[in-house]
Design an enzyme around this catalytic site. Structure first.
Site, PDB file in Angstrom:
ATOM      1  N   PRO A 143       0.797  -1.203   0.053  1.00 18.98           N
ATOM      2  CG  PRO A 143       0.009  -1.048   2.182  1.00 18.98           C
ATOM      3  CD  PRO A 143       0.959  -2.079   1.332  1.00 18.98           C
ATOM      4  CG  ASP A 174       0.204   0.129 -12.124  1.00 22.62           C
ATOM      5  OD1 ASP A 174       0.678   0.223 -13.412  1.00 22.62           O
ATOM      6  OD2 ASP A 174      -0.488  -0.760 -12.040  1.00 22.62           O
ATOM      7  CE  LYS A 214      -2.670  -0.364 -15.519  1.00 24.18           C
ATOM      8  NZ  LYS A 214      -3.951  -1.205 -15.465  1.00 24.18           N
ATOM      9  CG  ASP A 265      -2.018  -9.369  -3.698  1.00 28.12           C
ATOM     10  OD1 ASP A 265      -1.764 -10.097  -2.983  1.00 28.12           O
ATOM     11  OD2 ASP A 265      -2.775  -9.623  -4.958  1.00 28.12           O
ATOM     12  CG  MET A 267     -10.262   2.352  -8.064  1.00 29.67           C
ATOM     13  SD  MET A 267     -10.236   1.249  -9.445  1.00 29.67           S
ATOM     14  CE  MET A 267     -10.342  -0.485  -8.877  1.00 29.67           C
TER      15      MET A 267
END
Ligand code: SAH
Length: 459
Positions: free
Chosen positions: A220, A243, A265, A298, A378
């Site tokens: 995280p 990312d 992304k 993960d 999200m």
């Protein structure tokens, strides 16, 4: 960084030390390890200096520095242990073009000499810009203990062997050969040469190594939440494709020579198409590289892992998944809660607020039941949609909801609210980092005062 570390070529260069006492001796002991042309100016030199002069290891002039002495000098140490004299000679030397260090006077020095661990030709320089000399000493001690006393010998012999090692192809193969050599503990020159020859034979006869892909969970954000396998993969990577959510502190851990490529992304909002990312992964792996595809949390949780695995399979590229700590695990730990609890809930859902079609649909009726726990990834933009759907399906407006932004990072924030108030609370809080919405969970009552304050301020 106010001081930039460099290693200066001093062979044959003139280096001057002004002074003949303890301060001068300390610097000379270091400088005598170099191949510089050392000049000492001192009216009253210590006996060691006189002896070194006799052995022609330096030239000694028995007077104070005068105009013209520093002409052509590369480095100049003012080590007179007398502020006025140091200032006088420093100004003179600077005018004559030398780089000046005044011993124990960081502010007026143009350069500083670091603490050193010497395994010539391997030299570790440690600097704290004068902030913590005690720390520099502790680090030096630590590194001294870690590095074999014979590392210098190994490096010198290794250097002489470089031309032979060039028989191995440049890149992974050659690097593995050297890594194997330096992993050995060697007692003598003969042993080192024997080991090098044996290793070279072994590596030359080994099959050409093919590239492969590790799909690695970066966790995280807190680098300490990386797995040992993730650390190892980063240590060995030739190419790292990461990312946007991967914390910079984690990228810092990658092997220095690794090529770092951003896939840009975040969640389901790609700024580089998935096809382009797949192509990037496969191309590097087929070129023989060890590719680390680094994903936040993960990789198996909302990470578009399958597309990348399929691309690897389609190209015959070997892959391996290194699981990571998903952000929900870090976030629930920050609340002091557990996901499942006897008598409350016997299951937990990881759901996404967004999917490829927009706001994601779920089994709202089940989620609206008392005691349900869900981690919504999200979920920032879709919070109002989720709130509306749950209330419409009969959820209690007082159901506890907690939003955790930047879980495990220094900027972590926790907003405790209820389903009825989720919006506009969330919008008002103006979160800018990644955030998870927990349905059915509140922070444990005994929160520390700082978090309480944060929550009150946010609500
Ligand atoms: N594979 C990742 C999830 C990727 S989807 C994992 O296992 O965590 C991206 C979403 O993850 C973000 O929108 C946010 O909801 C969540 N997220 C990732 N890192 C987070 C963090 N440090 N704190 C809170 N949420 C995070």
């Amino acid at each position: 960084m106010k001081h930039f570390p460099i290693f200066m070529a001093l062979t044959g260069q003139s280096v001057i030390v002004s002074g003949g006492g303890e301060a001068a001796l300390a610097k000379l002991r270091l400088l005598l390890k170099t191949e510089a042309a050392l000049k000492v100016f001192a009216t009253d030199p210590a006996p060691e200096i006189v002896a070194w002069a006799r052995e022609a290891r330096l030239t000694l002039t028995r007077r104070a520095v005068q105009t013209g002495d520093a002409q052509g000098a590369r480095l100049f140490y003012a080590a007179n242990e007398d502020d006025a004299e140091d200032a006088r000679v420093a100004e003179l030397a600077e005018r004559e073009g030398a780089l000046v260090n005044i011993v124990d006077n960081l502010n007026d020095s143009q350069f500083i000499t670091p603490a050193m661990v010497d395994r010539d030709p391997v030299v570790v320089a440690i600097g704290t810009e004068g902030a913590a000399p005690v720390l520099a000493r502790a680090i030096k001690k630590d590194i001294e203990e870690r590095l074999s006393p014979r590392l210098g010998l190994m490096a010198r012999i290794g250097k002489a062997f470089r031309a032979k090692a060039d028989a191995l192809p440049f890149g992974v193969k050659r690097r593995e050969f050297w890594a194997d050599y330096y992993a050995q503990d060697i007692a003598s020159e003969d042993e080192a040469n024997g080991a090098l020859n044996a290793l070279l034979d072994q590596h030359l006869s080994a099959q050409t190594k093919e590239g492969h892909v590790d799909l690695v969970g970066a966790g995280p954000g807190d680098p300490e939440l990386l797995t040992l396998k993730a650390r190892k993969a980063l240590d060995e990577a030739d190419v790292v494709i990461y990312d946007r959510l991967v914390a910079p502190e984690i990228l810092e851990l990658a092997r220095r020579e690794a090529i770092m490529l951003s896939a840009g992304k975040e969640g389901f909002g790609p700024s580089m198409t998935q096809d382009a990312i797949n192509e990037m992964i496969v191309t590097h792996a087929r070129g023989g590289a060890h590719v680390v595809r680094l994903k936040s949390g993960d990789p198996t949780v909302f990470g578009r892992l399958d597309e990348e695995l399929e691309a690897c399979d389609a190209s015959g590229v070997a892959w391996n998944i290194v699981p990571g700590i998903t952000s929900a695990s870090a976030a629930v730990a920050a609340l002091g809660q557990s996901f499942t609890k006897r008598g409350r809930n016997s299951g937990v859902r990881f759901i996404t607020g967004h999917d490829t079609k927009g706001f994601a649909d779920h089994d709202w009726k089940t989620l609206a039941r008392e005691g349900e726990v869900a981690a919504i990834y999200m979920g920032k933009k879709s919070a109002r949609f989720i709130q509306g759907r749950l209330l419409m399906h009969g959820a209690d407006a007082l159901t506890q909801v907690t939003v955790i932004e930047n879980a495990s990072r220094p900027e972590q924030r926790i907003l405790a609210t209820t389903l009825g108030e989720l919006e506009p609370t969330l919008t008002h809080a103006k979160l800018s980092g990644p955030a998870l919405v927990f349905l059915g969970l509140a922070p444990r009552a005994a929160l520390n005062a700082a978090q309480q304050h944060e929550m009150e301020a946010a609500i």
